[in-house]
Design an enzyme around this catalytic site. Structure first.
Site, mmCIF file in Angstrom:
data_model
loop_
_atom_site.group_PDB
_atom_site.id
_atom_site.type_symbol
_atom_site.label_atom_id
_atom_site.label_comp_id
_atom_site.label_asym_id
_atom_site.label_seq_id
_atom_site.Cartn_x
_atom_site.Cartn_y
_atom_site.Cartn_z
ATOM 1 N N TYR A 53 0.828 -1.193 0.000
ATOM 2 C CA TYR A 53 0.000 0.000 0.000
ATOM 3 C C TYR A 53 0.870 1.253 0.000
ATOM 4 O O TYR A 53 0.549 2.256 -0.624
ATOM 5 C CB TYR A 53 -0.921 -0.006 1.213
ATOM 6 N N ARG A 88 -9.989 -2.586 0.276
ATOM 7 C CA ARG A 88 -9.430 -3.900 0.565
ATOM 8 C C ARG A 88 -9.185 -4.045 2.057
ATOM 9 O O ARG A 88 -8.978 -3.058 2.762
ATOM 10 C CB ARG A 88 -8.094 -4.070 -0.166
ATOM 11 N N HIS A 89 -9.195 -5.275 2.504
ATOM 12 C CA HIS A 89 -8.878 -5.533 3.897
ATOM 13 C C HIS A 89 -7.430 -5.169 4.173
ATOM 14 O O HIS A 89 -6.630 -4.923 3.262
ATOM 15 C CB HIS A 89 -9.113 -7.003 4.228
ATOM 16 N N GLY A 90 -7.060 -5.122 5.434
ATOM 17 C CA GLY A 90 -5.678 -4.840 5.802
ATOM 18 C C GLY A 90 -4.771 -6.015 5.476
ATOM 19 O O GLY A 90 -5.203 -7.063 5.002
ATOM 20 N N SER A 190 -11.256 -6.454 9.577
ATOM 21 C CA SER A 190 -10.859 -5.145 9.068
ATOM 22 C C SER A 190 -11.937 -4.107 9.366
ATOM 23 O O SER A 190 -11.635 -2.972 9.739
ATOM 24 C CB SER A 190 -10.596 -5.208 7.560
#
Length: 312
Positions: A53, A88-90, A190
């Protein structure tokens, strides 16, 4: 909006990081897109699902909680009335399937002959040997689970959004906040972490309660929305259960471009090219980022919306 991620384990990352760069260099040479190709977009760097990210948003590195506003969108010039986001999830661990492939590759590296374990032909460091000596610590139980840094990703994202849109994320609007998630545990967790980030924004220094006790309630699970492809009969019939649907993908995996990549990967790892295939050759690149940055990824989404009526 991407958010950064890594787990709390500290690892030696130099060999894997160099390998990742070497493999990226090999892959970039087979790109079929010219710089002026209309298919190339300023958004293209954001579509690499294995990217960190922070690579998509370098501003996260110095201060992941600091909001960054487009200078052309001055706070006084517009009034936000609604925010809808797909996120998006972590950061998570690799899936069990990925872990099994990593073990397969790790075993292949460890099985190299004695003559293959020294320096490479140019006298440089043998990255294959360095990776072979790296302890593969992934366990089956990790199977795609959210890591602690992934929870921190979502808490920090909540803090950034709340600072960017204070009117929308006011205490008065908290009961209008809606979080929708798939049933995947990493996505549910998340969403819960995001809510805890908002709690931190509203109540600095106060430990958050259980998300079920918060004003807006816990994230709502809706797989028909968030995992629509699992419920689309046309997709399931024509793609998922159709052995010929991915014909072009399979053709590429066995084509000359991929074979060239396999030869380069085999040379870097100093293993026989006959022991590699397109699926397995992805692992050095994926695991290099996992080893170097401790950030494995996948795709799934959270969604939330909050609205504020504009005054007449």
């Amino acid at each position: 909006m991407p958010c950064g991620a890594c787990n709390s384990l500290r690892l030696s990352s130099a060999p894997a990081g160099v390998l990742a760069l070497a493999l990226l260099s090999s892959l970039s040479r087979c790109s079929l897109l010219e710089p002026k190709d209309p298919a190339v977009s300023v958004l293209s760097p954001y579509f690499g699902t294995k990217s960190r990210y922070e690579d998509a948003n370098p501003g996260l590195l110095p201060d992941p909680e600091a909001p960054r506003r487009d200078p052309e969108l001055l706070e006084e010039t517009c009034t936000p009335v609604q925010l809808v986001a797909l996120i998006r999830h972590g950061t998570r661990y690799p899936t069990a399937k990925q872990i099994r492939k990593l073990r397969q590759l790790h075993t292949l590296l460890q099985a190299r002959g004695p003559g293959e374990k020294g320096a490479d032909a140019t006298g440089g460091r043998n990255l294959g040997a360095a990776l072979a000596n790296w302890p593969l610590w992934y366990k089956d139980w990790m199977d795609g689970q959210l890591v602690e840094k992934g929870r921190e990703d979502m808490r920090q994202l909540a803090l950034r959004l709340a600072s960017l849109f204070p009117a929308l994320f006011s205490r008065e609007n908290l009961d209008r906040l809606q979080l929708v998630t798939s049933s995947k545990h990493r996505c549910v967790e998340s969403g819960a972490a995001f809510l805890k980030g908002l709690w931190q924004h509203y109540h600095p220094g106060v430990p958050p309660p259980d998300v079920a006790d918060m004003e807006c309630g816990p994230p709502r699970i809706n797989d028909k929305l968030m995992r629509f492809f699992d419920h689309c009969e046309k997709f399931l019939t024509e793609v998922e259960r159709n052995d010929t649907a991915l014909y072009h993908v399979e053709a590429f995996k066995t084509g000359p471009e991929m074979q060239n990549i396999l030869r380069k990967v085999a040379a870097i790892l100093q293993v026989p090219v006959s022991n590699l295939n397109a699926d397995l050759s992805q692992l050095p690149l994926q695991s290099s980022f996992s080893l170097a940055m401790q950030r494995p990824f996948f795709h799934c989404f959270l969604s939330w919306a909050t609205s504020k009526t504009r005054n007449p």
